[in-house]
Design a protein around this motif. Structure first.
Motif, PDB file in Angstrom:
ATOM      1  N   ASP A 223      32.873  27.536 -54.090  1.00 45.36           N
ATOM      2  CA  ASP A 223      32.199  27.096 -55.305  1.00 45.36           C
ATOM      3  C   ASP A 223      31.424  25.803 -55.034  1.00 45.36           C
ATOM      4  O   ASP A 223      31.566  24.815 -55.735  1.00 45.36           O
ATOM      5  CB  ASP A 223      33.248  26.867 -56.407  1.00 45.36           C
ATOM      6  CG  ASP A 223      32.611  26.452 -57.724  1.00 45.36           C
ATOM      7  OD1 ASP A 223      31.492  26.913 -57.996  1.00 45.36           O
ATOM      8  OD2 ASP A 223      33.228  25.657 -58.458  1.00 45.36           O
ATOM      9  N   ARG A 224      30.582  25.817 -54.017  1.00 43.33           N
ATOM     10  CA  ARG A 224      29.916  24.588 -53.619  1.00 43.33           C
ATOM     11  C   ARG A 224      28.485  24.457 -54.149  1.00 43.33           C
ATOM     12  O   ARG A 224      27.764  23.545 -53.766  1.00 43.33           O
ATOM     13  CB  ARG A 224      29.908  24.442 -52.094  1.00 43.33           C
ATOM     14  CG  ARG A 224      29.295  25.578 -51.306  1.00 43.33           C
ATOM     15  CD  ARG A 224      29.348  25.234 -49.811  1.00 43.33           C
ATOM     16  NE  ARG A 224      28.899  26.307 -48.964  1.00 43.33           N
ATOM     17  CZ  ARG A 224      29.673  27.239 -48.444  1.00 43.33           C
ATOM     18  NH1 ARG A 224      30.967  27.232 -48.697  1.00 43.33           N
ATOM     19  NH2 ARG A 224      29.188  28.189 -47.670  1.00 43.33           N
ATOM     20  N   ALA A 225      28.093  25.337 -55.037  1.00 45.16           N
ATOM     21  CA  ALA A 225      26.755  25.223 -55.623  1.00 45.16           C
ATOM     22  C   ALA A 225      26.610  23.907 -56.388  1.00 45.16           C
ATOM     23  O   ALA A 225      25.511  23.347 -56.474  1.00 45.16           O
ATOM     24  CB  ALA A 225      26.481  26.401 -56.555  1.00 45.16           C
ATOM     25  N   SER A 226      27.717  23.402 -56.940  1.00 43.76           N
ATOM     26  CA  SER A 226      27.661  22.160 -57.713  1.00 43.76           C
ATOM     27  C   SER A 226      28.121  20.948 -56.909  1.00 43.76           C
ATOM     28  O   SER A 226      28.296  19.869 -57.462  1.00 43.76           O
ATOM     29  CB  SER A 226      28.533  22.291 -58.977  1.00 43.76           C
ATOM     30  OG  SER A 226      29.867  22.643 -58.646  1.00 43.76           O
ATOM     31  N   TRP A 227      28.311  21.122 -55.603  1.00 44.29           N
ATOM     32  CA  TRP A 227      28.681  19.993 -54.744  1.00 44.29           C
ATOM     33  C   TRP A 227      27.504  19.021 -54.624  1.00 44.29           C
ATOM     34  O   TRP A 227      26.342  19.412 -54.834  1.00 44.29           O
ATOM     35  CB  TRP A 227      29.018  20.493 -53.340  1.00 44.29           C
ATOM     36  CG  TRP A 227      30.340  21.149 -53.169  1.00 44.29           C
ATOM     37  CD1 TRP A 227      31.137  21.691 -54.135  1.00 44.29           C
ATOM     38  CD2 TRP A 227      31.016  21.370 -51.927  1.00 44.29           C
ATOM     39  NE1 TRP A 227      32.261  22.237 -53.562  1.00 44.29           N
ATOM     40  CE2 TRP A 227      32.219  22.053 -52.221  1.00 44.29           C
ATOM     41  CE3 TRP A 227      30.719  21.071 -50.608  1.00 44.29           C
ATOM     42  CZ2 TRP A 227      33.120  22.432 -51.229  1.00 44.29           C
ATOM     43  CZ3 TRP A 227      31.613  21.440 -49.611  1.00 44.29           C
ATOM     44  CH2 TRP A 227      32.800  22.101 -49.926  1.00 44.29           C
ATOM     45  N   PRO A 228      27.768  17.772 -54.219  1.00 47.68           N
ATOM     46  CA  PRO A 228      26.664  16.878 -53.840  1.00 47.68           C
ATOM     47  C   PRO A 228      25.817  17.522 -52.744  1.00 47.68           C
ATOM     48  O   PRO A 228      26.349  18.223 -51.875  1.00 47.68           O
ATOM     49  CB  PRO A 228      27.386  15.628 -53.330  1.00 47.68           C
ATOM     50  CG  PRO A 228      28.695  15.637 -54.040  1.00 47.68           C
ATOM     51  CD  PRO A 228      29.076  17.087 -54.160  1.00 47.68           C
ATOM     52  N   GLU A 229      24.526  17.297 -52.775  1.00 43.81           N
ATOM     53  CA  GLU A 229      23.587  18.022 -51.912  1.00 43.81           C
ATOM     54  C   GLU A 229      23.945  17.950 -50.427  1.00 43.81           C
ATOM     55  O   GLU A 229      23.970  18.967 -49.729  1.00 43.81           O
ATOM     56  CB  GLU A 229      22.177  17.465 -52.111  1.00 43.81           C
ATOM     57  CG  GLU A 229      21.130  18.163 -51.238  1.00 43.81           C
ATOM     58  CD  GLU A 229      19.760  17.537 -51.382  1.00 43.81           C
ATOM     59  OE1 GLU A 229      18.820  18.033 -50.732  1.00 43.81           O
ATOM     60  OE2 GLU A 229      19.627  16.542 -52.117  1.00 43.81           O
ATOM     61  N   GLY A 230      24.212  16.745 -49.918  1.00 46.65           N
ATOM     62  CA  GLY A 230      24.483  16.608 -48.488  1.00 46.65           C
ATOM     63  C   GLY A 230      25.699  17.393 -48.055  1.00 46.65           C
ATOM     64  O   GLY A 230      25.683  18.079 -47.026  1.00 46.65           O
ATOM     65  N   ASP A 231      26.771  17.325 -48.843  1.00 48.69           N
ATOM     66  CA  ASP A 231      27.997  18.032 -48.486  1.00 48.69           C
ATOM     67  C   ASP A 231      27.825  19.541 -48.636  1.00 48.69           C
ATOM     68  O   ASP A 231      28.381  20.319 -47.853  1.00 48.69           O
ATOM     69  CB  ASP A 231      29.156  17.543 -49.361  1.00 48.69           C
ATOM     70  CG  ASP A 231      29.519  16.097 -49.071  1.00 48.69           C
ATOM     71  OD1 ASP A 231      29.258  15.641 -47.939  1.00 48.69           O
ATOM     72  OD2 ASP A 231      30.056  15.423 -49.961  1.00 48.69           O
ATOM     73  N   HIS A 232      27.073  19.953 -49.640  1.00 50.90           N
ATOM     74  CA  HIS A 232      26.778  21.379 -49.827  1.00 50.90           C
ATOM     75  C   HIS A 232      26.052  21.945 -48.608  1.00 50.90           C
ATOM     76  O   HIS A 232      26.436  22.986 -48.054  1.00 50.90           O
ATOM     77  CB  HIS A 232      25.925  21.548 -51.086  1.00 50.90           C
ATOM     78  CG  HIS A 232      25.360  22.917 -51.274  1.00 50.90           C
ATOM     79  ND1 HIS A 232      24.194  23.342 -50.669  1.00 50.90           N
ATOM     80  CD2 HIS A 232      25.808  23.982 -51.982  1.00 50.90           C
ATOM     81  CE1 HIS A 232      23.949  24.594 -50.997  1.00 50.90           C
ATOM     82  NE2 HIS A 232      24.903  25.006 -51.787  1.00 50.90           N
ATOM     83  N   ASP A 233      25.006  21.245 -48.156  1.00 47.26           N
ATOM     84  CA  ASP A 233      24.231  21.713 -47.006  1.00 47.26           C
ATOM     85  C   ASP A 233      25.069  21.708 -45.729  1.00 47.26           C
ATOM     86  O   ASP A 233      24.961  22.618 -44.892  1.00 47.26           O
ATOM     87  CB  ASP A 233      22.997  20.830 -46.808  1.00 47.26           C
ATOM     88  CG  ASP A 233      21.995  20.976 -47.949  1.00 47.26           C
ATOM     89  OD1 ASP A 233      22.131  21.938 -48.730  1.00 47.26           O
ATOM     90  OD2 ASP A 233      21.092  20.127 -48.062  1.00 47.26           O
ATOM     91  N   LEU A 234      25.900  20.694 -45.576  1.00 44.58           N
ATOM     92  CA  LEU A 234      26.741  20.600 -44.384  1.00 44.58           C
ATOM     93  C   LEU A 234      27.747  21.742 -44.336  1.00 44.58           C
ATOM     94  O   LEU A 234      27.965  22.345 -43.279  1.00 44.58           O
ATOM     95  CB  LEU A 234      27.473  19.257 -44.375  1.00 44.58           C
ATOM     96  CG  LEU A 234      28.418  18.999 -43.196  1.00 44.58           C
ATOM     97  CD1 LEU A 234      27.669  19.091 -41.868  1.00 44.58           C
ATOM     98  CD2 LEU A 234      29.094  17.641 -43.339  1.00 44.58           C
ATOM     99  N   MET A 235      28.351  22.076 -45.473  1.00 45.11           N
ATOM    100  CA  MET A 235      29.319  23.166 -45.502  1.00 45.11           C
ATOM    101  C   MET A 235      28.645  24.495 -45.245  1.00 45.11           C
ATOM    102  O   MET A 235      29.171  25.357 -44.524  1.00 45.11           O
ATOM    103  CB  MET A 235      30.027  23.195 -46.863  1.00 45.11           C
ATOM    104  CG  MET A 235      31.302  24.028 -46.899  1.00 45.11           C
ATOM    105  SD  MET A 235      32.663  23.265 -45.982  1.00 45.11           S
ATOM    106  CE  MET A 235      33.021  24.511 -44.757  1.00 45.11           C
ATOM    107  N   ASP A 236      27.450  24.685 -45.804  1.00 45.59           N
ATOM    108  CA  ASP A 236      26.694  25.921 -45.566  1.00 45.59           C
ATOM    109  C   ASP A 236      26.430  26.118 -44.072  1.00 45.59           C
ATOM    110  O   ASP A 236      26.534  27.233 -43.547  1.00 45.59           O
ATOM    111  CB  ASP A 236      25.350  25.874 -46.301  1.00 45.59           C
ATOM    112  CG  ASP A 236      25.460  26.346 -47.745  1.00 45.59           C
ATOM    113  OD1 ASP A 236      26.533  26.859 -48.121  1.00 45.59           O
ATOM    114  OD2 ASP A 236      24.483  26.195 -48.502  1.00 45.59           O
ATOM    115  N   ALA A 237      26.081  25.024 -43.393  1.00 42.24           N
ATOM    116  CA  ALA A 237      25.706  25.117 -41.982  1.00 42.24           C
ATOM    117  C   ALA A 237      26.906  25.234 -41.056  1.00 42.24           C
ATOM    118  O   ALA A 237      26.770  25.740 -39.934  1.00 42.24           O
ATOM    119  CB  ALA A 237      24.881  23.889 -41.589  1.00 42.24           C
TER     120      ALA A 237
END
Length: 247
Positions: A223-237
Motif C-alpha cells: 500500500d505504498r501509493a500514499s507513501w512519501p515520494e522518495g520512499d515510494h520510488d525506492l521501494m518500487d525499484a
C-alpha cells in the motif's frame, strides 16, 4: 527604562554572547538586531530582550539559516507557547539534516557494496535516488494513515529512536538492493544473500516473527501509493530484487 532593567553596551553583549562587536554592528545595520537606545553619554545599549533575540539568531544561524531567513523567525518577547513552537521547528530542521546525512551515507554504502562484488554500479540511478531521498524522510510519514489495528500492532515498537533506526536500516538495504540489481548481480549471489539476511532480520525485529504481523508489514509495503515520494520510488525499484533474494 525604569532604572532597574539590565542594559548591555555593545562590547558587553558581544562578550556575553561569544560574538564579535563587528557582528553586532552588522546585525544593527541590517535591522536584524537594532540597538534599543543610547545612554546619556551617547553610547548604544542593548536590553535583556535583545539578548534573547540574539540567542535566537545564533541558534538559527547554527542550523544554517541565512540572516534574511532568520529575520522572519526571531520573536521579541516570546510567550512560552511561542518558544515551544520555535524549538519544535528547530528540532524538525535538525531531524531533516540527520535524515539527509543518513541518505547520503546509505548511498555511499550501496556503491561500495556493488564495487566490492566486482560490479559496476549505476551512478546515474543512485545519484537520482540521493536527490529524491533528500526530499523525503521519516517526518513525512506523519501524513500516512495507519489503520487502528496497525497502530496497535506496531505502536509499541516505534518510539522515536527505534523508528529512526529502523527507517535508516530499511533505506540502506533498499539502496543496496537497487545498486546490486542494476549492476547485474544474481539474487543467489553470496552478497545478495547477505542483503536478504539483513532484510529478513529487520522484518523479524519489527514483527517479532508473528505471522499476522509479517502479513501486516507486507501489506504496508504493497500500500505504498500514499507513501512519501522518495520512499515510494525506492521501494518500487528495490522490492523485486529483495523478494527474489529472500526467496
Amino acid at each position: 527604562m525604569d532604572g532597574t532593567d539590565k542594559i548591555f553596551l555593545i562590547g558587553e553583549l558581544a562578550a556575553a554572547a561569544g560574538v564579535t562587536v563587528r557582528t553586532l554592528q552588522h546585525y544593527d545595520n541590517i535591522g536584524l538586531l537594532p540597538t534599543s537606545g543610547r545612554t546619556d553619554g551617547g553610547r548604544r545599549y542593548y536590553t535583556k530582550e535583545d539578548m534573547l533575540c540574539l540567542e535566537q539568531i545564533m541558534f538559527y544561524k547554527s542550523l544554517g539559516f541565512s540572516l534574511q531567513e532568520i529575520r522572519d523567525k526571531v520573536v521579541k518577547r516570546p510567550k512560552l507557547s511561542q518558544i515551544d513552537q520555535l524549538l519544535h521547528e528547530q528540532e524538525v530542521v535538525l531531524y531533516r539534516k540527520i535524515e539527509d546525512a543518513h541518505a547520503s551515507i546509505a548511498s555511499i554504502e550501496a556503491f561500495r557494496t556493488a564495487i566490492a562484488a566486482g560490479n559496476d554500479p549505476s551512478w546515474q540511478l543512485i545519484t537520482g535516488f540521493i536527490r529524491t531521498l533528500n526530499n523525503s524522510n521519516l517526518l513525512d510519514w506523519g501524513q500516512y494513515t495507519f489503520s487502528d489495528s496497525l497502530k496497535e500492532m506496531f505502536g509499541e515498537y516505534f518510539p522515536k529512536k527505534e523508528a529512526f533506526d529502523f527507517y535508516h536500516t530499511w533505506r540502506a538495504i533498499a539502496l543496496k538492493a537497487v545498486a546490486l540489481a542494476k549492476s547485474g548481480m544474481a539474487p543467489e549471489d553470496p552478497v545478495a544473500q547477505e542483503l536478504a539476511e539483513a532484510w529478513w532480520k529487520i522484518v523479524l525485529k519489527v514483527t517479532e516473527g508473528d505471522d499476522e504481523r509479517i502479513h501486516a508489514f507486507a501489506q504496508i509495503q504493497e500500500d505504498r501509493a500514499s507513501w512519501p515520494e522518495g520512499d515510494h520510488d525506492l521501494m518500487d525499484a528495490s522490492q523485486s530484487f529483495i523478494d527474489l533474494s529472500v526467496r
